[in-house]
Design an enzyme around this catalytic site. Structure first.
Site, PDB file in Angstrom:
ATOM      1  CG  HIS A 101     -40.377 -18.057 125.060  1.00 23.91           C
ATOM      2  ND1 HIS A 101     -39.334 -17.389 124.490  1.00 23.91           N
ATOM      3  CD2 HIS A 101     -41.305 -18.632 124.312  1.00 23.91           C
ATOM      4  CE1 HIS A 101     -39.837 -17.857 123.215  1.00 23.91           C
ATOM      5  NE2 HIS A 101     -40.557 -18.327 123.088  1.00 23.91           N
ATOM      6  CD  GLU A 104     -37.433 -17.048 127.360  1.00 24.10           C
ATOM      7  OE1 GLU A 104     -37.848 -16.094 127.003  1.00 24.10           O
ATOM      8  OE2 GLU A 104     -37.040 -17.839 126.514  1.00 24.10           O
ATOM      9  CG  HIS A 236     -38.085 -13.392 124.379  1.00 24.46           C
ATOM     10  ND1 HIS A 236     -38.586 -14.521 124.380  1.00 24.46           N
ATOM     11  CD2 HIS A 236     -38.788 -12.446 123.846  1.00 24.46           C
ATOM     12  CE1 HIS A 236     -39.705 -14.370 123.570  1.00 24.46           C
ATOM     13  NE2 HIS A 236     -39.911 -12.900 123.196  1.00 24.46           N
ATOM     14  CD  GLU A 309     -33.679 -13.881 123.736  1.00 25.97           C
ATOM     15  OE1 GLU A 309     -33.630 -14.382 125.002  1.00 25.97           O
ATOM     16  OE2 GLU A 309     -34.413 -14.361 122.780  1.00 25.97           O
TER      17      GLU A 309
HETATM   18  O1  0X9 Z   1     -36.777 -18.115 119.914  1.00 26.76           O
HETATM   19  C1  0X9 Z   1     -37.096 -16.983 120.655  1.00 26.76           C
HETATM   20  O2  0X9 Z   1     -38.430 -16.922 120.536  1.00 26.76           O
HETATM   21  C2  0X9 Z   1     -36.288 -16.013 121.212  1.00 26.76           C
HETATM   22  N1  0X9 Z   1     -35.337 -16.635 122.010  1.00 26.76           N
HETATM   23  S1  0X9 Z   1     -35.504 -17.422 123.380  1.00 26.76           S
HETATM   24  O3  0X9 Z   1     -34.294 -17.882 123.711  1.00 26.76           O
HETATM   25  N2  0X9 Z   1     -35.906 -16.171 124.371  1.00 26.76           N
HETATM   26  O4  0X9 Z   1     -36.629 -18.255 122.920  1.00 26.76           O
HETATM   27  C3  0X9 Z   1     -35.436 -15.051 120.041  1.00 26.76           C
HETATM   28  C4  0X9 Z   1     -36.392 -14.495 119.145  1.00 26.76           C
HETATM   29  C5  0X9 Z   1     -35.788 -13.587 118.348  1.00 26.76           C
HETATM   30  N3  0X9 Z   1     -36.016 -13.884 116.675  1.00 26.76           N
HETATM   31  C6  0X9 Z   1     -35.097 -14.520 116.273  1.00 26.76           C
HETATM   32  N4  0X9 Z   1     -33.971 -15.208 116.723  1.00 26.76           N
HETATM   33  N5  0X9 Z   1     -35.514 -14.902 114.896  1.00 26.76           N
HETATM   34 ZN    ZN Z   2     -38.036 -16.410 125.140  1.00 29.05          ZN
END
Ligand code: 0X9
Ligand code: ZN
Ligand code: CA
Ligand code: CA
Length: 535
Positions: A101, A104, A236, A309
């Protein structure tokens, strides 16, 4: 060191400089510096220069390469860090990646810091030296460079998360790279089919060049049928979380995960969280997603794949880089150390059972070849296959529908068929493992779980054998069962065979099943094939 298996193509420093020069010419003219207060972050150009310089300063332990190009044609830079870096040694591999992302940016700083810890500590810090000598560490610094450059253009932030790919049939730009991987790709939770959405999953799995590059890189690390990468972290932002698979389901141990894997994934994840102060949880506990990198890595290859994260606020200024990356040092070192065999965290019994020269729960492809000599006489539907077995019964259960680990086993004729005899063996079938390097120590055992079921029409022509094939091709039967005219139901049993005669050799394991009688029923199932540590 183990003998090398093949020399890796090596991207010379000169070639890297040429590649960068070419890129510089093609890059857009607009500035790529971060806004004031964030200049300590690395733009794509600064990142490219930095890793080329560090790689050039440490040619013995660093190989710089690109896993492919972004949608806009930027190289997706990666390094391998290890001793004898030009040689693909038989050492556990670890993968770190940053910034799927693009808003980030701390992920890039994190991967750069890991790179520096390794090269700066090598030869001075004994712990780092040991890691570099016994592991092969891959770092993909910035998975989404187009988005990252777009996010900072014009001296301000654009809150840009996706890549910069055009969507066919839409004016919308960008695919969420962490929704575009091909394991259970689709809709669920925070995943969108709307090209305008920030979580757009793309028109199809691996539609993005960046995820295809990651997929192809992961596939390139399958050697002798087995994925060499054992553990991985994607960095992330934000929330200070350590997450393990799966993201696609709230179930802790779904059919595509084993109980051992779940226990070790959670144990290691919780331990890492104690070192960095993050909250440990299963990814779906944050929210459900489909098509993430980590579900793909674990689901396809059983890589111990974590999402970190970082940070607690959006766009932390550059004064936070040192502390936000530094707090992950212990977790990163710990995971590299555990990558030798993650199951060792579950205690001595599992370490002996699962940390030897071979360990296959049959849940993913690990290089078995069916009909290796072309001499199988069983029909295709009756031969060995790695599959989820359907239960069959005829005067009691014959083929069991359950595995001893997870869902899948090696089984002769996995389907139940119209009648129980429809998918049984009816002839001979052989399956041969990929090459297995046995350490030169005594006390290693071949262990496996098996079912050998037949009906009352069975004769001594029905057999189930385990065979060890030595380096020179010599085959030795180490385990054998023959049929009798007694109805014998399926039951999981255990076998254990000394591998002392082959210590120090490269061998192949073979399982051979024969249904030698007309009209009778033979079913064979195999699970959890291992060569244990000496005990
Ligand atoms: O949404 C995402 O891809 C990740 N969070 S972010 O805020 N960096 O976009 C989290 C991915 C981890 N997997 C799940 N939450 N299922
Ligand atoms: Zn992310
Ligand atoms: Ca090495
Ligand atoms: Ca299994």
């Amino acid at each position: 060191m183990r003998p090398s298996r093949r020399a890796l193509p090596r991207l010379s420093v000169a070639l890297a400089v040429l590649l960068m020069a070419g890129l510089g010419a093609a890059a857009p003219a607009r500035g790529t510096e971060f806004p004031k207060g964030w200049e300590g972050y690395h733009s794509y150009t600064e990142l490219t220069t930095e890793i080329a310089q560090v790689a050039a300063a440490h040619p013995d332990i660093v190989k710089l390469f690109s896993i492919g190009q972004s949608y806009k044609g930027r190289q997706l830079w990666a390094v391998k860090v290890s001793d004898n870096v030009g040689v693909d040694e038989n050492e556990p591999e670890v993968l770190f990646d940053g910034s799927h992302h693009s808003d980030e940016h701390m992920g890039v700083e994190m991967t750069l810091h890991i790179f520096h810890w390794l090269v700066d500590g090598y030869g001075t810090d004994p712990r780092i030296t040991n890691i570099v000598n016994t592991r092969e560490i891959y770092i993909v610094f910035l998975v989404n460079p187009d988005g990252a450059e777009y996010d900072i253009h014009g001296g301000r932030y654009w809150f840009w998360r996706k890549n910069r790919q055009a969507t066919p049939g839409s004016t919308a730009i960008g695919t969420d790279l962490n929704r575009n991987y091909g394991y259970r790709w689709g809709l669920g939770g925070r995943t969108s089919s709307n090209p305008l959405a920030i979580t757009y999953h793309g028109p199809r799995p691996f539609s993005a060049p960046e995820t295809r590059a990651m997929r192809d890189f992961l596939a390139s690390r399958v050697v002798d049928g087995r994925q060499q990468i054992r553990a991985a972290i994607s960095f992330h932002e934000l929330g200070r979380l350590v997450m393990w698979p799966y993201g696609y389901t709230l179930t802790d141990i779904p059919a595509d995960m084993t109980a051992d894997d779940h226990a070790a994934l959670a144990r290691i994840g919780r331990h890492m969280a104690t070192t960095n102060g993050y909250r440990p949880e299963q990814a779906s506990d944050l929210y459900i997603t489909r098509g993430t990198t980590k579900d793909y890595e674990y689901g396809t290859y059983r890589i111990f794949a974590y999402t970190f994260e970082m940070s607690i606020k959006d766009y932390p200024d550059d004064s936070k880089i040192a502390s936000e990356t530094g707090r992950n040092r212990e977790a990163v070192l710990y995971l590299m150390e555990r990558a030798g065999c993650p199951y060792a965290v579950l205690g001595a019994a599992l370490r002996i059972a699962r940390c030897g020269a071979f360990d296959d729960d049959l849940e993913v492809a690990r290089g078995w070849t069916v009909n290796p000599d072309g001499t199988d006489t069983a029909p295709a539907a009756g031969r060995f296959a790695r599959a989820d077995p359907a239960p069959t019964s005829r005067f009691g259960s014959k083929q069991l529908g359950t595995a001893t680990s997870g869902r899948d086993v090696l089984v002769t004729g996995s389907r139940a068929g119209a009648k129980p005899t429809a998918s049984d063996l009816d002839g001979s079938s052989t399956v041969r493992s990929a090459a297995i390097d046995l350490p030169a120590t005594s006390g290693q055992h071949l262990t496996f779980r098996y079912v050998f079921a037949h009906d009352a029409a069975s004769t001594s022509a029905d057999t189930f054998k385990a065979v060890v094939e030595a380096q020179d091709g010599t085959r030795t039967e180490v385990f054998g069962l023959t049929g009798k005219p007694v109805d014998t139901d399926g039951r999981w049993r255990s076998a254990s065979i000394s591998m002392d005669p082959w210590a120090g050799q490269t061998v192949h394991l073979r399982f051979e099943a024969v249904d030698g009688g007309p009209g009778n029923l033979v079913e064979v199932e195999i699970d959890d094939v291992r060569i244990t540590q000496p005990s």
